[in-house]
Design an enzyme around this catalytic site. Structure first.
Site, PDB file in Angstrom:
ATOM      1  N   LYS A  24       4.365 -14.459  -0.059  1.00  0.00           N
ATOM      2  CA  LYS A  24       4.388 -13.219  -0.824  1.00  0.00           C
ATOM      3  C   LYS A  24       3.471 -13.450  -2.001  1.00  0.00           C
ATOM      4  CE  LYS A  24       5.971  -9.139  -1.378  1.00  0.00           C
ATOM      5  NZ  LYS A  24       6.177  -8.136  -0.333  1.00  0.00           N
TER       6      LYS A  24
ATOM      7  N   SER B  44       1.973 -11.147   2.463  1.00  0.00           N
ATOM      8  CA  SER B  44       2.281  -9.782   2.036  1.00  0.00           C
ATOM      9  C   SER B  44       2.085  -9.705   0.534  1.00  0.00           C
ATOM     10  CB  SER B  44       3.741  -9.427   2.337  1.00  0.00           C
ATOM     11  OG  SER B  44       3.953  -9.291   3.701  1.00  0.00           O
TER      12      SER B  44
END
Lengths: 367, 367, 367, 367
Positions: D161, D231
């Protein structure tokens, strides 16, 4: 004697409470006096706008640290999603100050008065129907009483946060054998706003009870309130009602008036209301006037007949952007062009809130 | 001596030419005199907006039936996609009437003058770079000469339709070993508008040549034209340039002026320009004034610093709606609130067109 | 004896007819034999998708140059907007060859047979009601007769292009005192597709007439056709109906079968139909098999109960992207994963087309 | 000896922790052993997706009630926005069980092993550049060590992330005189994912250090990791890294493998990986096989050359829907068609994650 204070606080994100905390830390806002917070958050303002729930959670957590969970939960959090165009995300904090700390807070009476209530949960099958109209009407009267506003003509804005239908809620109702008014979730937001606004109109005597019924909601557009503002949100199952008006029971420097825009570009109605409040503007408000204008609270919608002053608009035929988003952006531009700032509250979907394609606007100013 | 006529024609769809046909049938518009048609069409105004190409095809076909294919193809069709908010889809038809039919067409001079040119096709690898700046600057000078506008200060609006990059065009350029300025197709629209606008600024002496270079395009926002308006479209590979200004070589009732909005809510700049043109408005133009206002041509953009007068906006962080769509809706609202109508031309993306976050607005009025 | 030929032609834009022209120039397609063209165009597939009208105009103009205006206008142009995900824009051209030029075109009988009709214009107030159901049912029977398909069981796909309501059309109907079934334009597309599909079900004996009525359209999902495919478009006011099936009156190498997907991931139904057609696939079709698969024609929709095999989906709660766009992207992925190519026809909105959340899929293969 | 447990939990909303609480209450999940939670939340997955932050807040609050604030904050919350198509919102909870309670948890070794780290905050000006690549590479090595995974070949999935740029963060960096890699906030998400993935490739030896540099990020697509999944989210300023692989230091019934899809419809790569794991499927997995498939973790992107197997796609030219949303919907369909369920994790934006247009897929199964 209570004094109403209204604070405009910029929000850098849906969960940004830093501005609120700064006001509290500076002693300019007493968290125990907060009755309501209206938020413009940066989601799409439609069914799947979770910025509203996110903001409510962040604000509740922040207040709970100051006044405890229970008192924090009693605040009306009216989160209206959608800051289209240059509209600026912000919180409008409504505070009831019981013992005004200095003379500067004591202005002429009547002054701005605030009332708020929470209704019971609305069964999904009542949404968009008379069950919702009656529930809201009773809530408005209770809020007026709480605010010490005796006459309906002294009410200038009624903000209602109302629920919507989701696929899940519809399923639950249907599993019980109940029939909902609509299965389109986006459309349920309109029906909920419409029934809530008719509830305001009923409470304020703008529409007689015998003209109301399930079949007029979002159908008979001649029925409307000139002071209702309803926002639908996925994060609640009941209604939160905040009544703003004038009462001789309150003092302080603030007052309120309202205008009803006849259409999306009826800025003249707003200019006349500014005039009545002592803000005479040829063109845009000047800086000194802007400083006295505390809050602009407006409703906007795409005119259902598909045109504005005879010219076609395309908001209702656009399948990429909801018409509520179009209308908020456009009307926010019209209002901001007049008042000279973008931190204004324009909420979408004005079903039964002012005439079709128009909508109410309330102005809170410092005298 | 030529007379400029400007017709505003509502469009019920991107391919609706019925209003145009009606004007021709009524003898109020001579199709052989049409130099340009500006259209506001109801697409998204971004890469995959095919309403522009559809409109151009429909208009070309319609005119070809009157004046033949070749003459119809020479008309500048400047289709600007995006009628967000209550903006109304319409055509603005610019006509050069060689022999004005009656005295009513002969007003004082100088009067509104129109020039137009088409440039050669732009190689994809020149887009957003000096190759495009120079190509456009030469085009603007040619259009001024054609219009009989001698001084740069008499130019009040330069509309440019410029190309964009698509995945396919990028692929073609790269197959030839050429390097394009950007591979993001939506972003290519901004670069193309920016370089075209700097071309106008160069031609009008607003920016000196030695301050220009590939690296300033969409980077050095201090460089701008106060009169450029550029729209990018997928349907062309070259530029179409229309210059509007005042010339003593033209007569007729129309004149033109312009304002430069400093930001998205700078309606005061517009109000002053209306004043200069004899339309003195306290608040919104009244009906008689509205009737004299023939056309409003404006540019809008989201201010690149993320704020308007210090208040944050969310247009650049919204991944659901392009910032160009937000800005058009909002600025259209601000302008419509002042001029009292929604059939106005607000085009998105104002890179190097006025100051960052602001943009030029031209006004054509009947004296 | 007629032979059916089906051509898949890539489209580089909604108005790209170059592939069609190339086939004609190469003698591989006889323009005078074209009965229908199905298009997947790259608009949003919803109310304001003008790529469909643009494509129809471009294709009509192109054919008119070969066969004349009148014959070109008689072709059924079924433009389905929306190439979400990796779906590839293309035309599927259906040709009826009267005198097959060589032996290679004569395969076993029965072979693929094609029929087509245009219905009369549908009054807006009939949309989504029995008036539309009956109009379509009569059209389907006429098309079967034209194709020489005698039994309903030999029909494998019925493509219908149907109209929708726009703000303007609603206004026109209401001005006449007529009451439309729905005022939400996006929703009108669903009603139109639903009523058309029930018309197919009625014609093919899938649903008995006494179970039909205004109130079942888009309400009683147990009523459906396993072979209907309906697309709504703003560009027409009547219906275009194309029936595909098997008839002993036709010869040639092509045949057709269909499957009914039970839900959005029911690729097994498709795999069984491929098996029946001789394309036995463990996993994805191999290259040789892909070459024999001429066309995949499918319908997709978000399951109205908000879930797939018990797992919640969010398509119906997304106010940024229409559920029809979500469903097309997802189902196209499921089908493309099996057949190994992205030039497939997946059309959105499958109301009464297969079971709720599922939909029919037709396969045309070379034997 | 630790045992890895992986729980799939449906989420009814971004802040729905009821499923998690139920597992804990039932004694099936020990909150103190949670290393990471991967979430598919129902926002747009782009810049202004606040469902990720909302979910992280709700999950953190829920865990804090069980294990305290500090331990709850140490969990890696990897929220990937976007459940397009029929993808179902859910949490994948990764638990490290120190003392496996029964024999049923002791399977053959090596078994699934989990490692996780948080990096330091990334200065905005390092985003999309070597500073980010190096920071991530060091983080991956630290996570491998923690998991007891010795060889790079035993790593099958690395979830990262990473942060993105917002208008505000860019402004802050520029105020310090720092220059960011890109000013387009949506594009910054791609650069961040790209640099993070090259960090994985560097750590796993898939790309040599001397081939890396600021100028290859999101430019040289020949450089990629076959196991990275990145992401970007607005809610964090550092990186959260979770490494999944096989280690002889762990036991239990679970194992993991991965495939690299060559393009968006390369379901055959996935089918081969299922085969290697003992799930032999002709067509869709059957119910028994589905029950053994614990988790599918995949990346998807629109192929940057604008086509799939030679057929044009329109994802990169669509200005209404981000290409990341298109790709997630489509690839989720392709994968779900094979594995027979929609509760799968498909994350958008696969820059340097597998070949252009393709991406890695990891499979966790019960042996």
């Amino acid at each position: 004697m209570p004094v109403a204070r209204v604070h405009l606080v910029p929000a850098a994100a849906p969960d940004d409470v830093s501005g609120l905390e700064a006001l509290i830390a500076a002693g300019r806002l007493d968290p125990s006096g907060i009755l309501a917070i209206f938020g413009k958050t940066e989601g799409n303002g439609c069914v799947n706008d979770f910025t509203r729930g996110f903001a409510t959670r962040a604000l509740t957590d922040a207040l709970a640290a100051h006044v405890g969970r229970e008192k924090a939960a009693a605040v009306c959090y009216v989160m209206s999603g959608g800051t289209e165009g240059a509209m600026s995300p912000h919180w409008t904090v409504f505070e009831r100050l019981e013992d005004a700390p200095g003379e500067e807070n004591h202005g002429p009476r009547p002054a701005l008065a605030i009332g708020r209530v929470h209704t019971a949960d609305l069964p999904p099958e009542h949404l968009g129907r008379m069950g919702q109209v009656e529930l809201v009407a009773a809530g408005v009267k209770a809020a007026m009483k709480q605010a010490g506003i005796r006459a309906a003509r002294d009410v200038h804005f009624v903000q209602i946060k109302c629920p919507l239908l989701t696929a899940q809620r519809i399923g639950e109702a249907e599993a019980r054998g109940a029939d909902v008014a609509v299965r389109d979730t986006l459309k349920s937001m309109g029906l909920s706003r419409g029934a809530s606004s008719l509830g305001v109109a009923l409470a304020l005597g703008e529409v007689a009870r015998d003209r109301l019924g399930d079949d007029v909601v979002c159908r008979d557009w001649s029925l409307a309130s000139g002071r209702a503002s309803a926002s639908a949100g996925v994060e609640l199952l009941n209604h939160e009602i905040v009544v703003l008006g004038r009462s001789a029971d309150w003092s302080g420097p603030l007052t309120i008036d309202h205008a009803v825009m006849a259409d999306a570009i009826d800025t003249e109605a707003l200019r006349k209301a500014l005039d009545r409040l002592g803000l005479h503007a040829a063109g845009q408000l000047d800086r000194a006037q802007q400083a006295r204008l505390v809050a602009v609270l407006a409703k906007a919608e795409a005119s259902p007949d598909g045109s504005v002053r005879g010219a076609r608009h395309t908001m209702l035929d656009d399948s990429d952007i909801s018409s509520t988003r179009h209308a908020r952006a456009f009307v926010a531009g019209a209002l901001a062009g007049l008042v000279g700032r973008t931190m204004i509250y324009v909420s979408g979907g004005a079903e039964h809130q002012g005439p079709p394609g128009g909508g109410p606007v309330a102005l809170i100013v410092e005298r």
